[in-house]
Design a protein around this motif. Structure first.
Motif, PDB file in Angstrom:
ATOM      1  N   GLU A 195      62.002   1.870 -16.025  1.00 44.38           N
ATOM      2  CA  GLU A 195      61.433   0.541 -15.394  1.00 44.38           C
ATOM      3  C   GLU A 195      59.821   0.731 -14.773  1.00 44.38           C
ATOM      4  O   GLU A 195      59.143  -0.218 -15.101  1.00 44.38           O
ATOM      5  CB  GLU A 195      62.336   0.231 -14.164  1.00 44.38           C
ATOM      6  N   ASN A 196      59.724   1.952 -14.414  1.00 45.72           N
ATOM      7  CA  ASN A 196      58.393   2.123 -13.994  1.00 45.72           C
ATOM      8  C   ASN A 196      57.321   3.401 -14.383  1.00 45.72           C
ATOM      9  O   ASN A 196      56.531   3.788 -13.783  1.00 45.72           O
ATOM     10  CB  ASN A 196      58.303   2.288 -12.267  1.00 45.72           C
ATOM     11  N   ILE A 197      57.786   3.875 -15.556  1.00 49.17           N
ATOM     12  CA  ILE A 197      57.299   5.358 -15.945  1.00 49.17           C
ATOM     13  C   ILE A 197      57.551   5.286 -17.559  1.00 49.17           C
ATOM     14  O   ILE A 197      58.332   4.724 -17.998  1.00 49.17           O
ATOM     15  CB  ILE A 197      58.324   6.327 -15.254  1.00 49.17           C
ATOM     16  N   LEU A 198      56.596   6.092 -18.024  1.00 48.72           N
ATOM     17  CA  LEU A 198      56.696   6.479 -19.430  1.00 48.72           C
ATOM     18  C   LEU A 198      56.499   7.893 -19.556  1.00 48.72           C
ATOM     19  O   LEU A 198      55.969   8.603 -18.676  1.00 48.72           O
ATOM     20  CB  LEU A 198      55.172   5.880 -20.095  1.00 48.72           C
ATOM     21  N   GLN A 246      48.896   8.289 -28.638  1.00 45.83           N
ATOM     22  CA  GLN A 246      50.615   7.735 -28.345  1.00 45.83           C
ATOM     23  C   GLN A 246      50.563   7.062 -26.655  1.00 45.83           C
ATOM     24  O   GLN A 246      51.124   6.227 -26.644  1.00 45.83           O
ATOM     25  CB  GLN A 246      51.193   9.146 -28.565  1.00 45.83           C
ATOM     26  N   VAL A 247      49.886   7.926 -25.794  1.00 43.36           N
ATOM     27  CA  VAL A 247      49.988   7.424 -24.569  1.00 43.36           C
ATOM     28  C   VAL A 247      49.101   5.996 -24.332  1.00 43.36           C
ATOM     29  O   VAL A 247      50.033   5.144 -23.826  1.00 43.36           O
ATOM     30  CB  VAL A 247      49.306   8.250 -23.636  1.00 43.36           C
ATOM     31  N   ASN A 248      48.234   5.837 -25.206  1.00 41.42           N
ATOM     32  CA  ASN A 248      47.708   4.420 -25.129  1.00 41.42           C
ATOM     33  C   ASN A 248      48.553   3.350 -25.776  1.00 41.42           C
ATOM     34  O   ASN A 248      48.805   2.438 -25.308  1.00 41.42           O
ATOM     35  CB  ASN A 248      46.389   4.543 -25.691  1.00 41.42           C
ATOM     36  N   MET A 249      49.045   3.719 -26.919  1.00 44.46           N
ATOM     37  CA  MET A 249      50.124   2.804 -27.376  1.00 44.46           C
ATOM     38  C   MET A 249      51.257   2.528 -26.862  1.00 44.46           C
ATOM     39  O   MET A 249      51.556   1.410 -26.453  1.00 44.46           O
ATOM     40  CB  MET A 249      50.474   3.224 -28.831  1.00 44.46           C
ATOM     41  N   TYR A 250      51.986   3.530 -26.022  1.00 45.09           N
ATOM     42  CA  TYR A 250      53.027   3.489 -25.211  1.00 45.09           C
ATOM     43  C   TYR A 250      52.613   2.428 -24.004  1.00 45.09           C
ATOM     44  O   TYR A 250      53.529   1.674 -23.395  1.00 45.09           O
ATOM     45  CB  TYR A 250      53.403   4.800 -24.610  1.00 45.09           C
ATOM     46  N   THR A 251      51.455   2.748 -23.503  1.00 43.46           N
ATOM     47  CA  THR A 251      51.013   1.610 -22.170  1.00 43.46           C
ATOM     48  C   THR A 251      50.621   0.467 -22.695  1.00 43.46           C
ATOM     49  O   THR A 251      51.242  -0.555 -22.008  1.00 43.46           O
ATOM     50  CB  THR A 251      49.736   2.385 -21.757  1.00 43.46           C
ATOM     51  N   LEU A 252      50.365   0.055 -24.011  1.00 46.12           N
ATOM     52  CA  LEU A 252      50.226  -1.150 -24.524  1.00 46.12           C
ATOM     53  C   LEU A 252      51.776  -1.674 -24.612  1.00 46.12           C
ATOM     54  O   LEU A 252      51.956  -3.019 -24.343  1.00 46.12           O
ATOM     55  CB  LEU A 252      49.458  -1.229 -25.828  1.00 46.12           C
ATOM     56  N   PHE A 253      52.513  -1.037 -25.444  1.00 49.01           N
ATOM     57  CA  PHE A 253      53.846  -1.411 -25.386  1.00 49.01           C
ATOM     58  C   PHE A 253      54.571  -1.790 -24.190  1.00 49.01           C
ATOM     59  O   PHE A 253      55.309  -2.729 -23.589  1.00 49.01           O
ATOM     60  CB  PHE A 253      54.978  -0.469 -26.141  1.00 49.01           C
ATOM     61  N   GLY A 291      54.507  -6.744 -18.589  1.00 45.71           N
ATOM     62  CA  GLY A 291      53.545  -7.611 -18.001  1.00 45.71           C
ATOM     63  C   GLY A 291      52.632  -6.863 -16.763  1.00 45.71           C
ATOM     64  O   GLY A 291      52.001  -7.479 -16.123  1.00 45.71           O
ATOM     65  N   ARG A 292      52.841  -5.488 -16.936  1.00 45.98           N
ATOM     66  CA  ARG A 292      52.078  -4.672 -16.120  1.00 45.98           C
ATOM     67  C   ARG A 292      51.810  -3.101 -16.377  1.00 45.98           C
ATOM     68  O   ARG A 292      52.578  -3.044 -17.499  1.00 45.98           O
ATOM     69  CB  ARG A 292      52.621  -4.648 -14.528  1.00 45.98           C
ATOM     70  N   LEU A 293      51.257  -2.404 -15.827  1.00 45.44           N
ATOM     71  CA  LEU A 293      50.996  -1.031 -16.379  1.00 45.44           C
ATOM     72  C   LEU A 293      52.053  -0.130 -15.657  1.00 45.44           C
ATOM     73  O   LEU A 293      52.604  -0.577 -14.650  1.00 45.44           O
ATOM     74  CB  LEU A 293      49.723  -0.258 -16.113  1.00 45.44           C
ATOM     75  N   PRO A 294      52.559   1.053 -16.360  1.00 45.86           N
ATOM     76  CA  PRO A 294      53.510   1.902 -15.553  1.00 45.86           C
ATOM     77  C   PRO A 294      52.943   2.200 -14.147  1.00 45.86           C
ATOM     78  O   PRO A 294      51.652   2.718 -14.273  1.00 45.86           O
ATOM     79  CB  PRO A 294      53.865   2.935 -16.646  1.00 45.86           C
ATOM     80  N   GLU A 295      53.673   2.712 -13.595  1.00 43.97           N
ATOM     81  CA  GLU A 295      53.399   3.068 -12.084  1.00 43.97           C
ATOM     82  C   GLU A 295      52.975   4.654 -12.493  1.00 43.97           C
ATOM     83  O   GLU A 295      52.265   5.376 -11.587  1.00 43.97           O
ATOM     84  CB  GLU A 295      54.355   3.186 -11.104  1.00 43.97           C
TER      85      GLU A 295
END
Length: 186
Positions: free
Chosen positions: A128-131, A154-161, A167-171
């Protein structure tokens, strides 16, 4: 566009309708075994689940490359690596509530030009709050790793997804590197 990058590959693939046969490579395939084990543990929370996922990856690689001895040896190393990872970090999955692995994500982006592109990806681990992004490397350089994280595709694509879904960035981003034993290169 392949002919602009590699004319020989273009000729082999498109003009002669041949397929390049790549040999088994420990640098990438060991990482696939480790990722399979971590995925299995995330999905089952059991070491036996990790072992089953590694076994499935081994079978896939043996079918593709037919190099059983090398694959089996590196699979044993991967199993040991994943078992150690479970001992060290397995409880962290519950702490940070990482409950998904290799989930498919798809989104359409509209570029400033108006052109639309579709992105597909499978996130190594998420909650819910992490990648979580897993990398397996032959060398280890803390400074290099620190400098590259914000540029990692990959990290940037994951953040986009993640942003598209929540509707927000991961914590938190768990950017994990596992050193490949006997590795002397990237």
């Amino acid at each position: 566009e392949m002919w602009l990058v590699d004319r020989t590959a273009f000729e082999i693939s498109y003009l002669r309708d041949l397929e390049a046969v790549e040999p088994w490579n420990k640098n990438t395939n060991y990482g696939s075994m480790v990722q399979a084990g971590i995925e299995g543990f995330i999905k089952t929370r059991q070491p036996s689940g990790a072992a089953r996922f590694i076994e499935t990856e081994i079978e896939k690689q043996v079918r593709q490359y037919e190099e059983y001895d090398d694959i089996a040896w590196w699979a044993g190393v991967a199993q040991t690596t994943v078992s150690t990872w479970i001992d060290l970090y397995g409880k962290e999955l519950d702490k940070y509530r990482i409950d998904q692995s290799e989930s498919h994500h798809k989104m359409t982006l509209t570029l400033p030009s108006g052109r639309e592109i579709v992105l597909h990806g499978y996130i190594d681990g998420e909650g819910e709050n992490i990648l979580m992004e897993n990398k397996t490397r032959g060398d280890w350089d803390d400074d290099k790793i620190t400098k590259e994280i914000d540029l990692n595709l990959q990290v940037n694509m994951y953040t986009l997804f993640f942003n598209a879904k929540h509707g927000r960035l991961p914590e938190r981003i768990w950017y994990q590197h596992i050193r490949r034993p006997l590795g002397f290169g990237y």
